[in-house]
Scaffold this motif. Structure first.
Motif, PDB file in Angstrom:
ATOM      1  N   GLN A   1       0.836  -1.211   0.000  1.00 47.33           N
ATOM      2  CA  GLN A   1       0.000   0.000   0.000  1.00 47.33           C
ATOM      3  C   GLN A   1       0.868   1.257   0.000  1.00 47.33           C
ATOM      4  O   GLN A   1       0.582   2.226  -0.706  1.00 47.33           O
ATOM      5  N   THR A   2       1.935   1.233   0.777  1.00 48.91           N
ATOM      6  CA  THR A   2       2.863   2.370   0.819  1.00 48.91           C
ATOM      7  C   THR A   2       3.516   2.568  -0.544  1.00 48.91           C
ATOM      8  O   THR A   2       3.639   3.691  -1.032  1.00 48.91           O
ATOM      9  N   ARG A   3       3.930   1.471  -1.170  1.00 48.03           N
ATOM     10  CA  ARG A   3       4.560   1.552  -2.493  1.00 48.03           C
ATOM     11  C   ARG A   3       3.606   2.151  -3.511  1.00 48.03           C
ATOM     12  O   ARG A   3       3.985   3.031  -4.293  1.00 48.03           O
ATOM     13  N   GLN A   4       2.356   1.704  -3.498  1.00 49.90           N
ATOM     14  CA  GLN A   4       1.368   2.222  -4.436  1.00 49.90           C
ATOM     15  C   GLN A   4       1.102   3.710  -4.200  1.00 49.90           C
ATOM     16  O   GLN A   4       0.973   4.478  -5.157  1.00 49.90           O
ATOM     17  N   GLN A   5       1.040   4.115  -2.925  1.00 51.28           N
ATOM     18  CA  GLN A   5       0.810   5.524  -2.606  1.00 51.28           C
ATOM     19  C   GLN A   5       1.967   6.386  -3.107  1.00 51.28           C
ATOM     20  O   GLN A   5       1.759   7.443  -3.694  1.00 51.28           O
ATOM     21  N   LYS A   6       3.190   5.934  -2.895  1.00 51.64           N
ATOM     22  CA  LYS A   6       4.362   6.672  -3.378  1.00 51.64           C
ATOM     23  C   LYS A   6       4.343   6.792  -4.892  1.00 51.64           C
ATOM     24  O   LYS A   6       4.677   7.842  -5.451  1.00 51.64           O
ATOM     25  N   GLN A   7       3.941   5.720  -5.563  1.00 52.16           N
ATOM     26  CA  GLN A   7       3.872   5.733  -7.025  1.00 52.16           C
ATOM     27  C   GLN A   7       2.838   6.747  -7.505  1.00 52.16           C
ATOM     28  O   GLN A   7       3.071   7.484  -8.462  1.00 52.16           O
TER      29      GLN A   7
ATOM     30  N   LYS B   1       4.271  10.226  -6.994  1.00 53.92           N
ATOM     31  CA  LYS B   1       5.307  10.477  -7.998  1.00 53.92           C
ATOM     32  C   LYS B   1       4.676  10.848  -9.340  1.00 53.92           C
ATOM     33  O   LYS B   1       5.105  11.798 -10.001  1.00 53.92           O
ATOM     34  N   THR B   2       3.651  10.107  -9.725  1.00 56.97           N
ATOM     35  CA  THR B   2       2.952  10.385 -10.982  1.00 56.97           C
ATOM     36  C   THR B   2       2.294  11.762 -10.931  1.00 56.97           C
ATOM     37  O   THR B   2       2.354  12.525 -11.906  1.00 56.97           O
ATOM     38  N   GLU B   3       1.712  12.099  -9.796  1.00 56.47           N
ATOM     39  CA  GLU B   3       1.074  13.409  -9.656  1.00 56.47           C
ATOM     40  C   GLU B   3       2.095  14.538  -9.766  1.00 56.47           C
ATOM     41  O   GLU B   3       1.859  15.538 -10.445  1.00 56.47           O
ATOM     42  N   ARG B   4       3.254  14.386  -9.110  1.00 57.41           N
ATOM     43  CA  ARG B   4       4.307  15.416  -9.210  1.00 57.41           C
ATOM     44  C   ARG B   4       4.796  15.557 -10.648  1.00 57.41           C
ATOM     45  O   ARG B   4       5.025  16.666 -11.141  1.00 57.41           O
ATOM     46  N   ARG B   5       4.964  14.430 -11.353  1.00 55.34           N
ATOM     47  CA  ARG B   5       5.417  14.457 -12.743  1.00 55.34           C
ATOM     48  C   ARG B   5       4.417  15.218 -13.608  1.00 55.34           C
ATOM     49  O   ARG B   5       4.796  16.048 -14.437  1.00 55.34           O
ATOM     50  N   ASN B   6       3.127  14.949 -13.391  1.00 54.49           N
ATOM     51  CA  ASN B   6       2.092  15.633 -14.167  1.00 54.49           C
ATOM     52  C   ASN B   6       2.062  17.128 -13.856  1.00 54.49           C
ATOM     53  O   ASN B   6       1.847  17.952 -14.750  1.00 54.49           O
TER      54      ASN B   6
END
Length: 81
Positions: A15-21, A24-29
């Motif tokens: 769950q932590t890994r998915q949240q970080k992902q 990360k995607t949100e920051r990239r966007n």
């Protein structure tokens, strides 16, 4: 049947890994959205020059000497044109 401690830990890590992902995607966007339009190049040096000129103009306000003539200050006194 109750789950074991290792199963709980694995789920938490996943769950932590998915949240970080997702973050990360949100920051990239966000970076993509804030990126200047293609073809528009910001000349940072030009901006710095303009800011420096504006600041220099503030120091020249009230100057009784000729405009645009630099003054040099030495320990022995002022030398100017």
């Amino acid at each position: 049947m109750p789950r074991g401690r290792s199963t709980f830990t694995k789920r938490q890590k996943e769950q932590t890994r998915q949240q970080k992902q997702r973050e990360k995607t949100e920051r990239r966007n966000q970076r993509k959205d804030n990126k200047p339009e293609e073809g528009v190049v910001v000349d940072e040096m030009q901006e710095l020059r303009e800011l420096a000129e504006a600041q220099a103009a503030l120091f020249r306000i009230g100057s009784e000497d000729e405009p645009g003539v630099p003054e040099v200050f030495l320990p022995s006194g002022k030398i100017g044109h």
